[in-house]
Design a protein around this motif. Structure first.
Motif, PDB file in Angstrom:
ATOM      1  N   ALA A 104       0.815  -1.300  -0.088  1.00  0.00           N
ATOM      2  CA  ALA A 104       0.038  -0.178   0.057  1.00  0.00           C
ATOM      3  C   ALA A 104       0.773   1.109   0.164  1.00  0.00           C
ATOM      4  CB  ALA A 104      -1.014   0.045   1.097  1.00  0.00           C
ATOM      5  N   LEU A 105       1.864   1.287   0.745  1.00  0.00           N
ATOM      6  CA  LEU A 105       2.797   2.348   1.005  1.00  0.00           C
ATOM      7  C   LEU A 105       3.521   2.438  -0.365  1.00  0.00           C
ATOM      8  CD1 LEU A 105       4.093   1.981   4.668  1.00  0.00           C
ATOM      9  CD2 LEU A 105       2.376   3.580   3.728  1.00  0.00           C
ATOM     10  N   ASP A 106       3.987   1.362  -0.839  1.00  0.00           N
ATOM     11  CA  ASP A 106       4.690   1.601  -2.138  1.00  0.00           C
ATOM     12  C   ASP A 106       3.820   2.291  -3.312  1.00  0.00           C
ATOM     13  OD1 ASP A 106       7.185   0.712  -1.009  1.00  0.00           O
ATOM     14  OD2 ASP A 106       7.060  -1.409  -1.909  1.00  0.00           O
ATOM     15  N   ARG A 107       2.575   1.436  -3.475  1.00  0.00           N
ATOM     16  CA  ARG A 107       1.600   1.922  -4.381  1.00  0.00           C
ATOM     17  C   ARG A 107       1.466   3.665  -4.366  1.00  0.00           C
ATOM     18  NH1 ARG A 107      -0.187  -1.926  -8.450  1.00  0.00           N
ATOM     19  NH2 ARG A 107      -1.283  -0.122  -9.039  1.00  0.00           N
ATOM     20  N   LEU A 108       1.182   3.887  -3.348  1.00  0.00           N
ATOM     21  CA  LEU A 108       0.728   5.268  -3.099  1.00  0.00           C
ATOM     22  C   LEU A 108       1.957   6.281  -3.579  1.00  0.00           C
ATOM     23  CD1 LEU A 108      -0.877   5.558   0.585  1.00  0.00           C
ATOM     24  CD2 LEU A 108      -1.923   5.947  -1.562  1.00  0.00           C
ATOM     25  N   THR A 109       3.302   5.971  -3.156  1.00  0.00           N
ATOM     26  CA  THR A 109       4.394   6.727  -3.579  1.00  0.00           C
ATOM     27  C   THR A 109       4.464   6.499  -5.112  1.00  0.00           C
ATOM     28  OG1 THR A 109       5.599   5.881  -1.523  1.00  0.00           O
ATOM     29  CG2 THR A 109       6.890   6.788  -3.372  1.00  0.00           C
ATOM     30  N   LEU A 110       4.333   5.395  -5.693  1.00  0.00           N
ATOM     31  CA  LEU A 110       4.210   4.962  -7.139  1.00  0.00           C
ATOM     32  C   LEU A 110       3.236   6.092  -7.860  1.00  0.00           C
ATOM     33  CD1 LEU A 110       6.032   3.433  -9.278  1.00  0.00           C
ATOM     34  CD2 LEU A 110       4.182   1.708  -9.073  1.00  0.00           C
ATOM     35  N   ARG A 111       1.984   6.049  -7.326  1.00  0.00           N
ATOM     36  CA  ARG A 111       1.062   6.698  -7.922  1.00  0.00           C
ATOM     37  C   ARG A 111       1.253   8.398  -7.901  1.00  0.00           C
ATOM     38  NH1 ARG A 111      -5.134   7.980  -5.700  1.00  0.00           N
ATOM     39  NH2 ARG A 111      -3.932   8.996  -4.319  1.00  0.00           N
ATOM     40  N   GLU A 112       2.016   9.009  -6.851  1.00  0.00           N
ATOM     41  CA  GLU A 112       2.145  10.370  -7.010  1.00  0.00           C
ATOM     42  C   GLU A 112       3.215  10.376  -8.039  1.00  0.00           C
ATOM     43  OE1 GLU A 112       0.404  12.419  -4.910  1.00  0.00           O
ATOM     44  OE2 GLU A 112      -0.664  10.590  -4.990  1.00  0.00           O
ATOM     45  N   ALA A 299      -4.600  -3.186  -7.500  1.00  0.00           N
ATOM     46  CA  ALA A 299      -4.927  -2.547  -8.808  1.00  0.00           C
ATOM     47  C   ALA A 299      -5.392  -1.241  -8.523  1.00  0.00           C
ATOM     48  CB  ALA A 299      -6.024  -3.352  -9.078  1.00  0.00           C
ATOM     49  N   GLN A 300      -5.218  -0.410  -9.872  1.00  0.00           N
ATOM     50  CA  GLN A 300      -5.674   1.087  -9.748  1.00  0.00           C
ATOM     51  C   GLN A 300      -6.913   1.106 -10.243  1.00  0.00           C
ATOM     52  OE1 GLN A 300      -2.669   3.709 -11.290  1.00  0.00           O
ATOM     53  NE2 GLN A 300      -3.537   5.688 -10.254  1.00  0.00           N
TER      54      GLN A 300
END
Ligand SMILES: C[S@@+](CC[C@H](N)C(=O)[O-])C[C@H]1O[C@@H](n2cnc3c(N)ncnc32)[C@H](O)[C@@H]1O
Length: 309
Positions: A104-112, A299-300
């Motif tokens: 969850a933390l990695d995907r939030l960073t990647l999304r930004e 998933a996004q």
């Protein structure tokens, strides 16, 4: 009896009864019965237990031998470096669920990064939902990492929510997590999720849903089958049934571009992955746990407004 002898006796009683992880269990129960830290046990092996401590220790060993999990005897379990209260009303947090926090933390960073936004890493402006919060371990661990994010933690079990609220208070994040009784996203009529004219939309939805198949019940360790809440264990006859509704409802509860991060049962991937297909979902990733089992799927929600909106 001194600490060294007590530990030795405890290990041999547990071993004779075929209790798994006998050394660790004896140590944790001895520390709990004597209210000591691990460092004391190894720096004062010759210290004597009082008669009350010895009796309390034996009582804990007997209860462990008759099947009670260590965590129910000590009342706690560590998760994400934090100590959580556990009772028979909540699932005991498992180490593999820590992968869900990492993803969850990695995907939030990647999304930004993908959106070209500077990543502040503090979760400001984010609204996050934890479905089936149990002890609250996922929402609380994320709240400790994302110090500005707001959370809604949902569970069908009122006694589980009471434990989760105590854990949130213990870790000083109670003011940022709203705990609500619900069936998935359907909350009781007086709650903010239901009374809004438009649905409350989330930036991130996380869940470790019940995913064990009822047909597997007889093969579960008795500590799990007889002591952990059925609501937390079983996802249906096969185990993966819960995911269809969870994913369909998440699609309508996420903002476009929002993220869904779910824990998987050991054999859930083939049933779950097809539920996260284009055009509604993009950027699907699967992360294995330390045993090499596909454990987390993320998933996004597509950016494009869809017919479901
Ligand atoms: C596997 S446990 C996960 C607990 C915690 N999140 C963790 O990771 O340790 C699943 C949780 O989902 C809750 N639950 C089961 N059915 C539900 C439903 N229909 N709606 C909301 N929560 C549900 C259970 O009460 C339980 O607390």
């Amino acid at each position: 009896m001194d600490f060294r002898t007590a530990l030795k006796h405890g290990i041999s009683q547990l071993r004779a009864a075929h209790v798994p992880s006998d050394t660790l269990a004896a140590e944790l129960l001895l520390l709990h019965a004597t209210n000591r830290e691990r460092s004391y046990l190894y720096s004062h092996p010759e210290a004597e237990l009082t008669a009350d401590e010895a009796a309390a220790y034996q009582n804990l060993l007997d209860r462990r031998i008759s099947g009670a999990p260590v965590q129910h005897l000590t009342g706690k379990q560590e998760f994400w470096g934090l100590s959580f209260e556990v009772t028979p009303d909540v699932l005991i947090p498992r180490p593999e669920t820590e992968h869900l926090i990492e993803v969850a933390l990695d995907r939030l960073t990647l999304r930004e990064l993908r959106a070209g936004r500077p990543n502040k890493n503090d979760g400001s402006g984010l609204l996050i939902a934890d479905i089936g919060t149990g002890s609250g371990c996922i929402a609380i661990a994320l709240a400790k990492e994302l110090r500005q994010a707001q959370f809604i933690a949902l569970d069908i079990s009122p006694p589980a929510l009471t434990v989760a609220q105590r854990n949130a208070t213990r870790h000083s994040v109670f003011d940022r997590i709203q705990f609500l009784e619900s069936n998935l996203f359907s909350v009781s009529s007086c709650s903010p999720l239901a009374t809004r004219h438009s649905p409350l939309l989330f930036d991130l939805i996380v869940s470790n849903p019940p995913y064990i198949g009822r047909r597997e019940a007889s093969s579960l360790p008795r500590e799990v089958r007889d002591h952990e809440p059925e609501l937390a264990l079983y996802g249906g006859e096969e185990g993966y049934e819960f995911y269809a509704d969870l994913i369909a409802q998440s699609a309508t509860q996420l903002k476009p571009g929002g993220l869904l991060v779910l824990e998987l049962g050991h054999d859930s991937l083939p049933a779950v992955q097809p539920l996260l297909e284009a055009p509604l979902w993009t950027n699907v990733s699967v992360t294995n746990d330390l045993a090499g089992i596909p454990r987390i799927i993320a998933a996004q929600r597509s950016q494009i407004r869809h017919m479901l909106d």
